[in-house]
Design an enzyme around this catalytic site. Structure first.
Site, short mmCIF file in Angstrom:
data_model
loop_
_atom_site.label_atom_id
_atom_site.label_comp_id
_atom_site.label_asym_id
_atom_site.label_seq_id
_atom_site.Cartn_x
_atom_site.Cartn_y
_atom_site.Cartn_z
N TYR A 116 7.60 -9.53 -45.76
CA TYR A 116 7.04 -8.42 -45.08
C TYR A 116 6.80 -7.40 -46.42
O TYR A 116 5.87 -6.74 -46.59
CB TYR A 116 7.89 -7.88 -44.24
CG TYR A 116 7.65 -6.22 -43.91
CD1 TYR A 116 6.22 -6.02 -43.39
CD2 TYR A 116 8.63 -5.23 -43.80
CE1 TYR A 116 6.09 -4.61 -43.47
CE2 TYR A 116 8.38 -4.10 -43.53
CZ TYR A 116 6.95 -3.72 -43.43
OH TYR A 116 6.76 -2.35 -43.02
N SER A 147 6.47 7.60 -42.87
CA SER A 147 5.33 6.81 -42.35
C SER A 147 5.08 6.87 -40.84
O SER A 147 6.09 7.07 -40.15
CB SER A 147 5.53 5.46 -42.55
OG SER A 147 4.55 4.51 -41.94
N GLN A 178 3.02 11.16 -43.48
CA GLN A 178 1.97 10.25 -43.46
C GLN A 178 1.33 9.74 -42.22
O GLN A 178 2.23 9.19 -41.36
CB GLN A 178 2.39 8.89 -44.52
CG GLN A 178 1.27 7.91 -44.71
CD GLN A 178 1.12 6.80 -43.47
OE1 GLN A 178 2.36 6.38 -42.99
NE2 GLN A 178 0.11 6.30 -43.18
N TYR A 229 -1.24 7.32 -40.21
CA TYR A 229 -2.42 6.28 -39.94
C TYR A 229 -3.27 6.81 -38.95
O TYR A 229 -2.86 7.34 -37.70
CB TYR A 229 -1.83 4.90 -39.67
CG TYR A 229 -1.28 4.23 -40.62
CD1 TYR A 229 -2.16 3.85 -41.70
CD2 TYR A 229 0.16 3.64 -40.83
CE1 TYR A 229 -1.88 3.16 -42.72
CE2 TYR A 229 0.49 2.85 -41.71
CZ TYR A 229 -0.48 2.73 -42.87
OH TYR A 229 -0.03 1.94 -43.73
N THR A 255 -3.61 8.16 -44.96
CA THR A 255 -3.89 6.86 -45.60
C THR A 255 -5.06 6.17 -45.34
O THR A 255 -5.27 6.03 -43.96
CB THR A 255 -2.48 5.79 -45.31
OG1 THR A 255 -1.48 6.41 -45.63
CG2 THR A 255 -2.90 4.61 -46.15
N LYS A 273 -4.53 9.34 -49.21
CA LYS A 273 -3.80 8.30 -49.98
C LYS A 273 -4.51 7.04 -49.82
O LYS A 273 -5.20 6.49 -48.78
CB LYS A 273 -2.54 8.11 -49.27
CG LYS A 273 -1.61 6.95 -49.99
CD LYS A 273 -0.30 7.06 -49.05
CE LYS A 273 0.53 5.61 -49.75
NZ LYS A 273 0.13 4.35 -49.30
N HIS A 294 -2.40 0.57 -52.17
CA HIS A 294 -1.35 0.22 -51.15
C HIS A 294 -0.65 -0.80 -51.84
O HIS A 294 -0.14 -1.79 -51.15
CB HIS A 294 -2.11 -0.22 -50.02
CG HIS A 294 -1.47 -0.13 -48.66
ND1 HIS A 294 -1.90 1.06 -47.80
CD2 HIS A 294 -0.44 -0.77 -48.04
CE1 HIS A 294 -1.14 1.12 -46.69
NE2 HIS A 294 -0.19 -0.02 -46.83
N GLY A 298 2.82 -0.52 -58.09
CA GLY A 298 3.24 -1.55 -59.37
C GLY A 298 4.30 -0.70 -59.97
O GLY A 298 4.79 -1.46 -60.74
N ARG A 345 7.67 0.21 -61.43
CA ARG A 345 8.92 -0.50 -61.38
C ARG A 345 9.96 0.31 -62.28
O ARG A 345 10.92 -0.39 -62.15
CB ARG A 345 8.76 -2.02 -61.37
CG ARG A 345 7.65 -2.68 -60.69
CD ARG A 345 8.29 -2.86 -59.10
NE ARG A 345 7.41 -3.40 -58.22
CZ ARG A 345 6.74 -2.53 -57.55
NH1 ARG A 345 6.54 -1.46 -57.71
NH2 ARG A 345 5.84 -3.28 -56.62
N GLY A 349 7.35 2.82 -54.19
CA GLY A 349 7.23 2.02 -53.07
C GLY A 349 8.24 0.88 -52.86
O GLY A 349 9.51 1.19 -52.64
N ARG A 350 8.00 -0.62 -53.20
CA ARG A 350 8.97 -1.60 -52.91
C ARG A 350 10.40 -1.32 -53.48
O ARG A 350 11.17 -1.71 -52.93
CB ARG A 350 8.38 -2.69 -53.47
CG ARG A 350 7.03 -3.27 -52.53
CD ARG A 350 6.49 -4.53 -52.98
NE ARG A 350 5.53 -5.01 -52.42
CZ ARG A 350 4.09 -4.84 -52.68
NH1 ARG A 350 3.89 -3.90 -53.76
NH2 ARG A 350 2.97 -5.13 -52.12
C1 FNR Z 1 3.73 0.14 -47.50
N1 FNR Z 1 2.81 1.07 -47.55
C2 FNR Z 1 2.65 2.10 -46.56
N2 FNR Z 1 1.50 3.07 -46.95
C3 FNR Z 1 1.32 4.00 -46.05
O1 FNR Z 1 0.69 4.94 -46.26
N3 FNR Z 1 1.98 3.66 -44.77
C4 FNR Z 1 2.90 2.77 -44.43
O2 FNR Z 1 3.32 2.79 -43.31
C5 FNR Z 1 3.07 1.77 -45.43
N4 FNR Z 1 3.77 0.61 -45.15
C6 FNR Z 1 4.41 -0.10 -46.17
C7 FNR Z 1 4.97 -1.20 -45.98
C8 FNR Z 1 5.56 -1.95 -47.14
C9 FNR Z 1 6.54 -2.81 -46.89
C10 FNR Z 1 5.02 -1.81 -48.26
C11 FNR Z 1 5.47 -2.58 -49.29
C12 FNR Z 1 4.11 -0.80 -48.40
C13 FNR Z 1 2.22 1.27 -49.02
C14 FNR Z 1 3.26 2.19 -49.81
O3 FNR Z 1 3.22 3.69 -49.55
C15 FNR Z 1 2.76 2.31 -51.46
O4 FNR Z 1 1.35 2.63 -51.43
C16 FNR Z 1 3.01 1.19 -52.24
O5 FNR Z 1 4.20 0.39 -51.77
C17 FNR Z 1 3.05 1.36 -53.48
O6 FNR Z 1 3.24 0.28 -54.41
P1 FNR Z 1 4.63 -0.48 -54.84
O7 FNR Z 1 5.42 0.69 -55.63
O8 FNR Z 1 5.16 -1.23 -53.61
O9 FNR Z 1 4.05 -1.52 -55.92
#
Ligand code: FNR
Length: 381
Positions: A37, A119, A141, A143, A169, A251, A275, A308, A310, A329-330
């Site tokens: 996920y 979120s 944030q 949706y 977003t 976003k 994203h 991206g 890190r 993010g991650r």
């Molecule tokens: C997200 N992202 C995301 N974005 C958003 O606007 N609402 C959300 O609910 C989510 N949910 C979500 C879940 C998971 C598991 C991930 C990995 C990402 C996107 C997030 O906000 C962001 O744009 C990215 O995660 C950035 O990239 P990195 O740092 O993960 O590479």
């Protein structure tokens, strides 16, 4: 220096300071489902790789013999001063990773003065997260639901609980083709943990034939059905402006013409983001898209960035390209999975410490003086 000094007594950090190792450790701890996920990207994962390649191609050219003994990471963004140019990106259903979920992430961020973006797809209701945030910045944030009443209700709940900045977003009008989620049938996760932010919403509940607890599967299907509205176009932003008083940030903007349209529509900022490579497979690396957006609207909008990132060095590079702040993010999701609030705190501390050192060792006492002139793109002269 704390980590080095601890090392003298043999006390090593509970989690690695190289944050790229956290995914693998999370997989060992929680298995491939939850990691699928989080780690999963769109299609063949090429956008995720493009994000990394774009950042890796940027090389810093350090300067020496500049006074960097007194340093300050603070920045001005979206009308407020932040202690550092970093915020936690919105991530939905964090309870897949840890029982304390968004509450733990929010507390860790608040303790470090780093904004946490909640979120709309979170497993913790806005009202609970507001409490966890205490006096800290409250950023929300959205949706943009097919059901305008649900959107209005979310905005009202966010406003009533003290949220001030709205991130909308736009790169997710539909959920993308994500093989790892598809292959492991993602729905059981949603059913198990719920997207409580929706399930507790009065406008959402009004659209259900039976209460959530009597028919949770129908509630999940309803959530998926109204999750996001692919028919929206630029004039629809007026609806959000009418229903939100504070700054609005779009976003998921990658094209300079979209950034110009955001400025023309009276928005306050954009997040240059794909994203985290989770929506369009084969998309441009986010750091490759950033310079054109900065050229187009850098003087009209606050430009934020994610996808991206890190390390502290990555953060420094995108600040040099003209981003005001960077969303993580991650890495923090893995920190949460491995050690709850302390794990998120670990990730924030590592990133801020490395950012401070990268800037200082490059000859800069503040982010403001570190610019594109301090970078070379590999392959360019
Ligand atoms: C997200 N992202 C995301 N974005 C958003 O606007 N609402 C959300 O609910 C989510 N949910 C979500 C879940 C998971 C598991 C991930 C990995 C990402 C996107 C997030 O906000 C962001 O744009 C990215 O995660 C950035 O990239 P990195 O740092 O993960 O590479």
């Amino acid at each position: 220096y704390e980590i080095y000094l601890n090392g003298m007594t043999g006390a090593v950090p509970r989690l690695p300071t190289d944050l790229t190792r956290l995914a693998e450790l999370t997989e060992q701890r929680l298995g491939s489902g939850p990691v699928g996920y989080v780690a999963g990207g769109a299609g063949d994962g090429s956008t995720d790789r493009a994000n990394r390649a774009a950042l890796d191609r940027l090389r810093i050219v350090p300067r020496v013999l500049r006074d960097v003994h007194a340093r300050d990471l603070s920045v001005h963004v979206l009308g407020r001063t932040l202690p550092a140019p970093v915020a936690l990106a919105p991530i939905g259903v964090l309870s897949i990773l840890h029982p304390e979920a968004e509450g733990a992430a929010a507390r860790a961020a608040a303790a470090r003065g780093v904004p946490y973006i909640h979120s709309s797809a979170a497993s913790t209701p806005i009202e609970q997260v507001a409490e966890a945030l205490g006096d800290a910045e409250r950023w929300f944030q959205l949706y943009w639901s097919k059901d305008r009443e649900v959107t209005r209700s979310f905005l009202t709940r966010a406003r009533d609980t003290g949220f001030t900045v709205l991130f909308v977003t736009l790169d997710t009008p539909l959920l993308a083709w994500r093989p790892r989620d598809l292959d492991q049938a993602y729905l059981p996760f949603l059913r198990g943990v719920g997207t409580a932010n929706y399930f507790t919403d009065p406008a959402f509940q009004a659209g259900l034939a039976r209460p959530v607890h009597e028919d949770p599967d129908a509630a999940v299907m309803h959530f998926i059905g109204l999750f996001s509205d692919p028919s929206n176009t630029w004039p629809d932003l007026a609806f959000l402006r009418e229903n939100w008083d504070g700054p609005i940030v779009l976003k998921g903007v990658l094209h300079p013409d979209d950034a110009r349209a955001a400025a023309d529509a009276g928005m306050d900022g954009v997040v240059v983001s794909n994203h985290g490579g989770r929506q369009v497979a084969g998309a441009i690396g986010a750091a490759d898209a950033l310079p054109a957006v900065v050229d187009a609207v850098g003087d009209r909008l606050d430009i934020l960035f994610d996808s991206g990132v890190r390390s502290g060095a990555d953060i420094a590079k995108v600040l040099a390209l003209g981003a005001r702040a960077v969303l993580i993010g991650r890495p923090y999701a893995y920190g949460l999975a491995l050690d709850g609030q302390a794990g998120v705190d670990h990730v924030i501390r590592c990133l801020l410490a490395e950012l401070d050192l990268t800037l200082a060792l490059s000859g800069h006492a503040t982010p403001a003086t570190f610019t594109a002139a301090d970078l070379r793109r590999e392959g360019d002269r």
